[in-house]
Design a protein around this motif. Sequence first.
Motif, PDB file in Angstrom:
ATOM      1  N   GLU A 173      55.447 -31.304  10.241  1.00 24.97           N
ATOM      2  CA  GLU A 173      54.500 -32.356   9.858  1.00 24.97           C
ATOM      3  C   GLU A 173      53.237 -32.241  10.682  1.00 24.97           C
ATOM      4  O   GLU A 173      53.210 -31.579  11.719  1.00 24.97           O
ATOM      5  N   GLY A 174      52.158 -32.882  10.202  1.00 19.77           N
ATOM      6  CA  GLY A 174      50.892 -32.846  10.929  1.00 19.77           C
ATOM      7  C   GLY A 174      50.032 -34.021  10.537  1.00 19.77           C
ATOM      8  O   GLY A 174      50.422 -34.832   9.702  1.00 19.77           O
ATOM      9  N   PRO A 175      48.816 -34.143  11.133  1.00 22.18           N
ATOM     10  CA  PRO A 175      47.953 -35.305  10.891  1.00 22.18           C
ATOM     11  C   PRO A 175      47.385 -35.354   9.470  1.00 22.18           C
ATOM     12  O   PRO A 175      47.177 -34.316   8.840  1.00 22.18           O
ATOM     13  N   VAL A 176      47.129 -36.584   8.993  1.00 21.47           N
ATOM     14  CA  VAL A 176      46.512 -36.782   7.681  1.00 21.47           C
ATOM     15  C   VAL A 176      44.990 -36.691   7.808  1.00 21.47           C
ATOM     16  O   VAL A 176      44.307 -36.186   6.917  1.00 21.47           O
ATOM     17  N   VAL A 177      44.442 -37.188   8.929  1.00 24.79           N
ATOM     18  CA  VAL A 177      43.001 -37.045   9.176  1.00 24.79           C
ATOM     19  C   VAL A 177      42.808 -35.690   9.872  1.00 24.79           C
ATOM     20  O   VAL A 177      43.385 -35.441  10.930  1.00 24.79           O
ATOM     21  N   GLU A 178      42.020 -34.823   9.254  1.00 27.65           N
ATOM     22  CA  GLU A 178      41.915 -33.438   9.715  1.00 27.65           C
ATOM     23  C   GLU A 178      40.464 -33.053   9.975  1.00 27.65           C
ATOM     24  O   GLU A 178      39.537 -33.786   9.630  1.00 27.65           O
ATOM     25  N   THR A 179      40.292 -31.883  10.529  1.00 30.05           N
ATOM     26  CA  THR A 179      38.939 -31.339  10.703  1.00 30.05           C
ATOM     27  C   THR A 179      38.676 -30.330   9.589  1.00 30.05           C
ATOM     28  O   THR A 179      39.603 -29.817   8.951  1.00 30.05           O
ATOM     29  N   ASP A 180      37.392 -30.044   9.388  1.00 36.64           N
ATOM     30  CA  ASP A 180      36.990 -29.073   8.374  1.00 36.64           C
ATOM     31  C   ASP A 180      37.651 -27.715   8.635  1.00 36.64           C
ATOM     32  O   ASP A 180      38.017 -27.008   7.706  1.00 36.64           O
ATOM     33  N   TRP A 181      37.828 -27.396   9.928  1.00 34.83           N
ATOM     34  CA  TRP A 181      38.432 -26.105  10.269  1.00 34.83           C
ATOM     35  C   TRP A 181      39.840 -25.973   9.687  1.00 34.83           C
ATOM     36  O   TRP A 181      40.156 -24.987   9.001  1.00 34.83           O
ATOM     37  N   TYR A 182      40.692 -26.960   9.940  1.00 33.41           N
ATOM     38  CA  TYR A 182      42.086 -26.858   9.490  1.00 33.41           C
ATOM     39  C   TYR A 182      42.228 -26.988   7.976  1.00 33.41           C
ATOM     40  O   TYR A 182      43.099 -26.369   7.370  1.00 33.41           O
ATOM     41  N   ASN A 183      41.390 -27.842   7.355  1.00 32.20           N
ATOM     42  CA  ASN A 183      41.549 -28.079   5.916  1.00 32.20           C
ATOM     43  C   ASN A 183      40.904 -26.976   5.076  1.00 32.20           C
ATOM     44  O   ASN A 183      41.367 -26.677   3.982  1.00 32.20           O
ATOM     45  N   PHE A 184      39.781 -26.378   5.588  1.00 37.27           N
ATOM     46  CA  PHE A 184      39.045 -25.392   4.782  1.00 37.27           C
ATOM     47  C   PHE A 184      38.804 -24.063   5.491  1.00 37.27           C
ATOM     48  O   PHE A 184      39.229 -23.011   5.031  1.00 37.27           O
TER      49      PHE A 184
END
Length: 332
Positions: free
Chosen positions: A119-130
């Motif tokens: 599992e991991g955070p729902v609020v993310e940074t642009d780096w991790y999401n894209f």
Amino acid sequence: MTDRIATAPSLTALAELSTELLGKRSDLAQRKARLGQLAPDERRAEGQKLNEERDAIEAALAARRAELEAAERGARYEAERLDLTEVIPSMRRGHLHLVTQAIEELEDTFVGMGFTVAEGPVVETDWYNFEALNFPAGHPARNMYDTLYVDLGDAESTLLRTHTSPVQIRVMENQKPPIYSIMPGLTHRRDTTDASHLPNFHQIEGLVVDEGITFGDLAGTLESFTRAYFGGDITSRLRPSYFPFTEPSAEYDITCVFCKGAGCKTCGRTGWLELGGCGMVHPNVLTNVGIDPEAWSGFAFGFGIERMALMRHGIDDIRELVTNDIRFLEQF
Ligand code: 2NL
């Protein structure tokens, strides 16, 4: 005399007997009234006799009264006895929401195939999401995801994750291969709600990184999963597609659960339903997390959990899952 007392059947009968034997009209009372007519000697003897008789009657009455009271108390205790083991259901027991049930069943299925759950955070940074997923800044594929941004830091630097892939990046950063993990969780997109879309939904993604992993391993894993989760009469197929983070990429379809492959309105007469996507992890993604793509290879896949629950139970409108109509929810 004392026989009648000893066999008196009840306290009421005993009280009547007491009146009869000791009351104003009793033999004893009448004899006592006549004492004055007797000569002094006789009077003393008769007086003593009367006293002894009365004492004997009173003793017998008291003994029988004690017996009857004990029996009556015993009967009352028996009647008033509480069964402290009796269970009286006071509230109706609820159950897990259909989506929670689906998450648990999906986890069970993959754990049974040797995967761990991350599992991991729902609020993310642009780096991790894209960025880490091989979406260069300004890449048109970013528009495939209607991202909801959080007003924090630089513009568009913080966001609500649009998929659970950032958890896969975090797992690869923190753990050396071999990796066999699934990542279920909440995701958000700026979508308008309709029969097949919710702006807030759950995804489950899977990731395998090991030596010599091939596209055949991907296809075999998804087929095993399909049969384990949907049952033996449902199979899967892969069709070429495009994702920035996989190469090659594929759409993952299963036999239409409504018509079992014959072709119907729900599957657009194709006999197949699209459930998600998959592919071989792009070498750029492995490089971004410090894994040598020459030494390791892997595959990944992603499905929408609400969509899987709909297919599994033959529900035709995703909005039913969030309307919270108890008559709908009670069915599952
Ligand atoms: C879809 C497609 C997919 C992945 C998710 C992934 C994650 C990493 C690297 C490579 Cl870190 N791939 N995830 C891959 C292919 C498809 O999801 O339509 N999901 C509902």
